[in-house]
Every structure is written in C-alpha cells, then in structure tokens.
Design a protein around this motif. Structure first.
Motif, PDB file in Angstrom:
ATOM      1  N   UNK A  11     -12.007  14.109 -16.340  1.00  0.00           N
ATOM      2  CA  UNK A  11     -12.458  13.059 -16.110  1.00  0.00           C
ATOM      3  C   UNK A  11     -13.712  13.543 -14.500  1.00  0.00           C
ATOM      4  N   UNK A  12     -13.673  14.336 -14.169  1.00  0.00           N
ATOM      5  CA  UNK A  12     -14.343  14.254 -12.591  1.00  0.00           C
ATOM      6  C   UNK A  12     -15.302  15.507 -13.042  1.00  0.00           C
ATOM      7  N   UNK A  13     -16.238  15.455 -14.123  1.00  0.00           N
ATOM      8  CA  UNK A  13     -17.101  16.053 -14.121  1.00  0.00           C
ATOM      9  C   UNK A  13     -18.502  15.614 -14.111  1.00  0.00           C
ATOM     10  N   UNK A  14     -19.748  16.612 -13.570  1.00  0.00           N
ATOM     11  CA  UNK A  14     -20.948  15.791 -13.275  1.00  0.00           C
ATOM     12  C   UNK A  14     -21.438  15.367 -14.907  1.00  0.00           C
ATOM     13  N   UNK A  15     -21.480  15.933 -15.578  1.00  0.00           N
ATOM     14  CA  UNK A  15     -21.475  14.900 -16.971  1.00  0.00           C
ATOM     15  C   UNK A  15     -21.674  13.768 -17.585  1.00  0.00           C
ATOM     16  N   UNK A  16     -20.325  13.461 -16.644  1.00  0.00           N
ATOM     17  CA  UNK A  16     -20.325  12.255 -16.949  1.00  0.00           C
ATOM     18  C   UNK A  16     -21.152  10.808 -16.470  1.00  0.00           C
ATOM     19  N   UNK A  17     -22.020  11.763 -15.523  1.00  0.00           N
ATOM     20  CA  UNK A  17     -22.660  10.996 -14.342  1.00  0.00           C
ATOM     21  C   UNK A  17     -24.140  10.935 -14.564  1.00  0.00           C
ATOM     22  N   UNK A  18     -25.000  11.967 -15.688  1.00  0.00           N
ATOM     23  CA  UNK A  18     -25.812  11.562 -15.677  1.00  0.00           C
ATOM     24  C   UNK A  18     -26.684  10.841 -16.833  1.00  0.00           C
ATOM     25  N   UNK A  19     -27.229  10.942 -16.018  1.00  0.00           N
ATOM     26  CA  UNK A  19     -28.077   9.652 -16.682  1.00  0.00           C
ATOM     27  C   UNK A  19     -28.464  10.389 -18.050  1.00  0.00           C
ATOM     28  N   UNK A  20     -28.908  10.072 -19.122  1.00  0.00           N
ATOM     29  CA  UNK A  20     -29.288   9.674 -20.474  1.00  0.00           C
ATOM     30  C   UNK A  20     -30.497   9.408 -20.662  1.00  0.00           C
ATOM     31  N   UNK A  21     -31.182  10.122 -22.044  1.00  0.00           N
ATOM     32  CA  UNK A  21     -30.204  10.649 -23.086  1.00  0.00           C
ATOM     33  C   UNK A  21     -29.696  12.262 -22.711  1.00  0.00           C
ATOM     34  N   UNK A  22     -28.726  12.875 -23.206  1.00  0.00           N
ATOM     35  CA  UNK A  22     -27.758  14.206 -23.171  1.00  0.00           C
ATOM     36  C   UNK A  22     -26.834  14.197 -24.541  1.00  0.00           C
ATOM     37  N   UNK A  23     -26.239  15.776 -24.299  1.00  0.00           N
ATOM     38  CA  UNK A  23     -25.653  16.038 -25.533  1.00  0.00           C
ATOM     39  C   UNK A  23     -24.890  17.765 -25.142  1.00  0.00           C
ATOM     40  N   UNK A  24     -24.093  17.535 -25.781  1.00  0.00           N
ATOM     41  CA  UNK A  24     -22.861  18.589 -25.925  1.00  0.00           C
ATOM     42  C   UNK A  24     -22.739  19.361 -26.507  1.00  0.00           C
ATOM     43  N   UNK A  25     -22.504  21.164 -26.749  1.00  0.00           N
ATOM     44  CA  UNK A  25     -21.772  21.742 -27.835  1.00  0.00           C
ATOM     45  C   UNK A  25     -20.423  21.194 -28.018  1.00  0.00           C
ATOM     46  N   UNK A  61     -13.651   8.660 -21.883  1.00  0.00           N
ATOM     47  CA  UNK A  61     -14.612   9.187 -21.740  1.00  0.00           C
ATOM     48  C   UNK A  61     -15.851   7.891 -22.755  1.00  0.00           C
ATOM     49  N   UNK A  62     -15.852   7.364 -23.812  1.00  0.00           N
ATOM     50  CA  UNK A  62     -16.336   6.794 -24.730  1.00  0.00           C
ATOM     51  C   UNK A  62     -16.529   5.596 -23.666  1.00  0.00           C
ATOM     52  N   UNK A  63     -15.541   4.878 -22.938  1.00  0.00           N
ATOM     53  CA  UNK A  63     -15.643   3.675 -21.734  1.00  0.00           C
ATOM     54  C   UNK A  63     -16.681   3.368 -20.698  1.00  0.00           C
ATOM     55  N   UNK A  64     -16.754   4.661 -20.232  1.00  0.00           N
ATOM     56  CA  UNK A  64     -17.472   5.240 -19.298  1.00  0.00           C
ATOM     57  C   UNK A  64     -19.226   4.882 -19.757  1.00  0.00           C
ATOM     58  N   UNK A  65     -18.886   5.805 -21.083  1.00  0.00           N
ATOM     59  CA  UNK A  65     -20.407   4.623 -21.467  1.00  0.00           C
ATOM     60  C   UNK A  65     -21.189   4.270 -21.607  1.00  0.00           C
ATOM     61  N   UNK A  66     -20.621   2.412 -21.521  1.00  0.00           N
ATOM     62  CA  UNK A  66     -21.419   1.585 -20.935  1.00  0.00           C
ATOM     63  C   UNK A  66     -21.611   2.081 -20.232  1.00  0.00           C
ATOM     64  N   UNK A  67     -21.474   2.363 -19.072  1.00  0.00           N
ATOM     65  CA  UNK A  67     -22.122   2.514 -17.781  1.00  0.00           C
ATOM     66  C   UNK A  67     -23.866   2.896 -17.845  1.00  0.00           C
ATOM     67  N   UNK A  68     -24.139   3.510 -18.611  1.00  0.00           N
ATOM     68  CA  UNK A  68     -25.105   3.436 -18.886  1.00  0.00           C
ATOM     69  C   UNK A  68     -25.431   2.612 -19.846  1.00  0.00           C
ATOM     70  N   UNK A  69     -25.572   1.434 -20.492  1.00  0.00           N
ATOM     71  CA  UNK A  69     -25.950   1.604 -21.522  1.00  0.00           C
ATOM     72  C   UNK A  69     -26.906   0.183 -20.502  1.00  0.00           C
ATOM     73  N   UNK A  70     -27.720  -0.937 -20.759  1.00  0.00           N
ATOM     74  CA  UNK A  70     -29.014  -1.490 -20.591  1.00  0.00           C
ATOM     75  C   UNK A  70     -28.104  -2.961 -20.012  1.00  0.00           C
ATOM     76  N   UNK A  71     -27.575  -3.120 -21.213  1.00  0.00           N
ATOM     77  CA  UNK A  71     -26.698  -4.504 -20.856  1.00  0.00           C
ATOM     78  C   UNK A  71     -25.254  -4.211 -21.944  1.00  0.00           C
ATOM     79  N   UNK A  72     -24.551  -5.256 -21.605  1.00  0.00           N
ATOM     80  CA  UNK A  72     -23.222  -4.681 -21.976  1.00  0.00           C
ATOM     81  C   UNK A  72     -23.303  -5.486 -23.166  1.00  0.00           C
ATOM     82  N   UNK A  73     -22.326  -4.660 -24.425  1.00  0.00           N
ATOM     83  CA  UNK A  73     -22.687  -4.910 -25.812  1.00  0.00           C
ATOM     84  C   UNK A  73     -20.839  -6.305 -26.317  1.00  0.00           C
ATOM     85  N   UNK A  74     -22.207  -6.519 -27.106  1.00  0.00           N
ATOM     86  CA  UNK A  74     -20.701  -7.748 -27.906  1.00  0.00           C
ATOM     87  C   UNK A  74     -19.499  -7.313 -28.830  1.00  0.00           C
TER      88      UNK A  74
END
Length: 372
Positions: free
Chosen positions: A234-248, A276-289
């Motif tokens: 989890x110690x990878x800068x990708x997860x903190x990058x502001x989206x949009x972003x994509x991976x190979x 990593x999916x859970x961390x993605x929520x930190x980039x959402x504009x608002x929490x999801x239901x």
C-alpha cells in the motif's frame, strides 16, 4: 457531427477480452446511446490454456503480436457467431459491433495504449460494421484512455439512489462515482483505476497452485494476511494521486508475496485489492450510499466480505439492481460503439482526464454484400 439515434434501435453487439485473461464476453443491447438501454442475450467464450499463454506472451508488446492479434480476432468472430446463433438474431439485425480487442500495453503518460485485434478482419468475418480503437482518441487528447465503462454505468444508474459507487473488479479494478445530480453534468461522473483487481491473485494461484484463479475465494479464506507485506504494497504513490488515473495490468506484481504459503499469499493479495478499493473513497466528492460490484471479483466471497468490512455501507453485486455483471463491460462497448456512430462523447475530463468530452473509435464497414 452528432447524429441522434432516436428511432434507430437495431441491436448493437459488444465484445470484451479483459485483463484477467479468462475469455471473451459478447452481449447484445438496444439503446439510444443515451439513457435508454434494453439488455439482450449474452455469451462467454473461455480461452483455452494455450490461448491464455499466447496472450500473456505478448503483454507489454513483446513477441508475436500480429499473429496473436489475428488469432484473437478470429476467436472474437466465433463468439459473435455463437451469440447470434443462440439468440436467433441475424447479422443484418445488428447495427454495429463494439470491439475492444485486448490490451497488451497501457502507458498513457507516454501517450500510448495498445489493444490488439483487427477490426477490419472482424467486420469481414461477421458481415457487421465494427467500431474499434475506442481508447486511442482519448489518449491523443491527453486522457488516460481508461476506464471507458463509466458512461454506460451512469446510464444504467439514472433511476437509482445516488451518490453511489460502481466498482469493476477485473484484472485491474476501477471505480465510477456517480453523483446525485443531472448525469449530463460532467462533475456527476468521476472515474479511475483503484489498483490491482484479480490479476495479482490469479497470477499467484496459477504460479503456485496450478489453477487459473482462486475459485470462490477458498484459498484466501484459508490463509492469514501478512500485515507487513500489505503495508508495503500500500506504500505506493499511485494511491494518493488525484484522479483521473489508470494502470497497466503489470504495474503491480505478485512477486513481493514470494516466501508466503499459497493460502497466505492469496489472502494478502486479496486484502490488497480490498484495501485499494476502500482507499478510493478518499477521492470521492461526497460519501456514497452503496457500492455495487461488477466483474469477476464479485464472485469471490472472501473479497466481498473484506470490502464490506472496510467500507461500512452496503456492498452488493450489480445483480441486486438488475444489471448483468458477467457481461456488463461487453454491453458497455456496444453502447460506446453506438455513441461513436453518433459522434457522442465516450469519455469526459472527470473520467479519464481528457482535455474535453471526447468521442472516438474507428469504423470498419462490413464488406459490401456481406448479408447477401
């Protein structure tokens, strides 16, 4: 030129060969290219082990790319024929095929994305117009070229309670945050790759257990998470990058798990995907239901349980809202092919980082007299 598809509702057929390397999904839909979608029949053609080996051999753009691309195209043509036969749909009833091909290299930071597959050959083999190269224009306009499915997901979600998150867990996992407002607003659909999906676990199990995947998450359920390794992953800068972003697919590797037992490796790599999916929520504009899960990962009860524990709101397979998770990506490429024919955007600045809403795709007409 934008051309309305209203009143023009023949079938569209979508094809998807994903980074999990498991096979080809084919699906029929009718749509106006906007919000109206009617789902039709679908079919999946698994890859035999030798075809998986050939595809794996050209990842990164190495090896006999042209030969494998032709083999891949002919298998897609077989999938089309078998779907149409099972659905009792004639080729002339299909307006277009959306052909994704198979991604062997994705380096948008270098302006490169490479999907093998021959659209002209597929059109000749099937007698149906084909739209291919659905990512290239986005990358040329500064986008990541991925993910491409969110506009289709947003169309399906128009009547659902929002905001919600839709996660596709294929070889790589991606998420679409779909906001509560008018879906025509660009800021109401945000998307990005979250991290590895099934690819690392599949690779681990194939290399150490001789199976192509962790069936039903049984190996992961039997192991223990190596918390130290998980923290390092989890110690990878990708997860903190502001989206949009994509991976190979190959941006992450299962090699760090070397030395773990088969079960502990499967558990730790599965936990990595969930985290990593859970961390993605930190980039959402608002929490999801709620979180809706599509792709092969939703068939893994261990992964689904890990997600539920980390996310704290309902986590459900997309079938809970009537969607077809096994073929949703294939349906999406049928939908995008229709949008391409109409000159409508396939991607937005908030889904791929493209400089402006962008259409795309290359049309390969079927040879004249193909339906004669």
């Amino acid at each position: 030129m934008v051309r309305s598809l209203d009143g023009e509702r023949p079938w569209a057929l979508g094809l998807m060969s994903g980074t999990s390397l498991d096979g080809i999904d084919a699906a029929l839909i009718r749509s106006d290219g906007l919000r109206q979608v009617t789902m039709g029949a679908s079919f999946s053609l698994p890859y035999e082990p030798e075809m998986r080996r050939r595809l794996r051999s050209v990842l990164g753009g190495r090896g006999p790319v042209e030969e494998v691309g032709r083999q891949l195209t002919l298998r897609h043509a077989e999938a089309v024929r078998r779907l149409l036969a099972e659905a009792a749909v004639a080729p002339e009833e299909v307006r277009v095929i959306g052909f994704h091909g198979h991604t062997i290299l994705h380096r948008p930071q270098e302006g490169r994305t490479w999907q093998i597959g021959d659209g002209a050959l597929l059109a000749a083999e099937t007698g149906i117009d084909v739209v291919a190269d659905l990512r290239g224009n986005d990358v040329a306009l500064g986008g990541e070229g991925a993910p491409l499915v969110p506009l289709y997901q947003a169309a399906l979600a128009a009547e659902l309670e929002r905001p919600l998150a839709v996660v596709n867990i294929g070889g790589v996992a991606n998420v679409a945050w779909i906001g509560p407002g008018d879906l025509a607003g660009e800021d109401e659909v945000i998307a990005f790759d979250t991290g590895p999906g099934n690819a690392l676990v599949n690779d681990w199990v194939e290399q150490h257990g001789g199976e192509p995947l962790d069936r039903n998450g049984a190996l992961a359920a039997a192991g223990r998470v190596d918390e130290g390794l998980l923290a390092r992953l989890l110690d990878n800068s990708y997860f903190e990058r502001v989206p949009p972003k994509s991976l190979d697919r190959d941006d992450f590797s299962a090699l760090p798990a070397a030395g773990l037992s088969l079960e502990d490796g499967a558990t730790t790599l599965t936990a990595f995907t969930a985290a990593t999916i859970a961390r993605a929520a930190g980039h959402f504009p608002a929490p999801v239901r709620r979180w809706l899960i599509t792709g092969g990962g939703r068939h893994n009860p261990t992964l689904m349980a890990m997600l539920a524990e980390r996310l704290g709101v309902p986590v459900e397979p997309v079938e809970a809202v009537g969607w077809q998770g096994d073929v949703l990506e294939a349906q999406a490429f049928a939908y995008l092919a229709l949008r391409s024919l109409a000159g409508l955007p396939l991607t937005l600045p908030t889904t791929t980082g493209v400089s402006r809403p962008a259409s795309g795709g290359l049309l390969h007409p079927a040879p004249e007299g193909a339906h004669a």
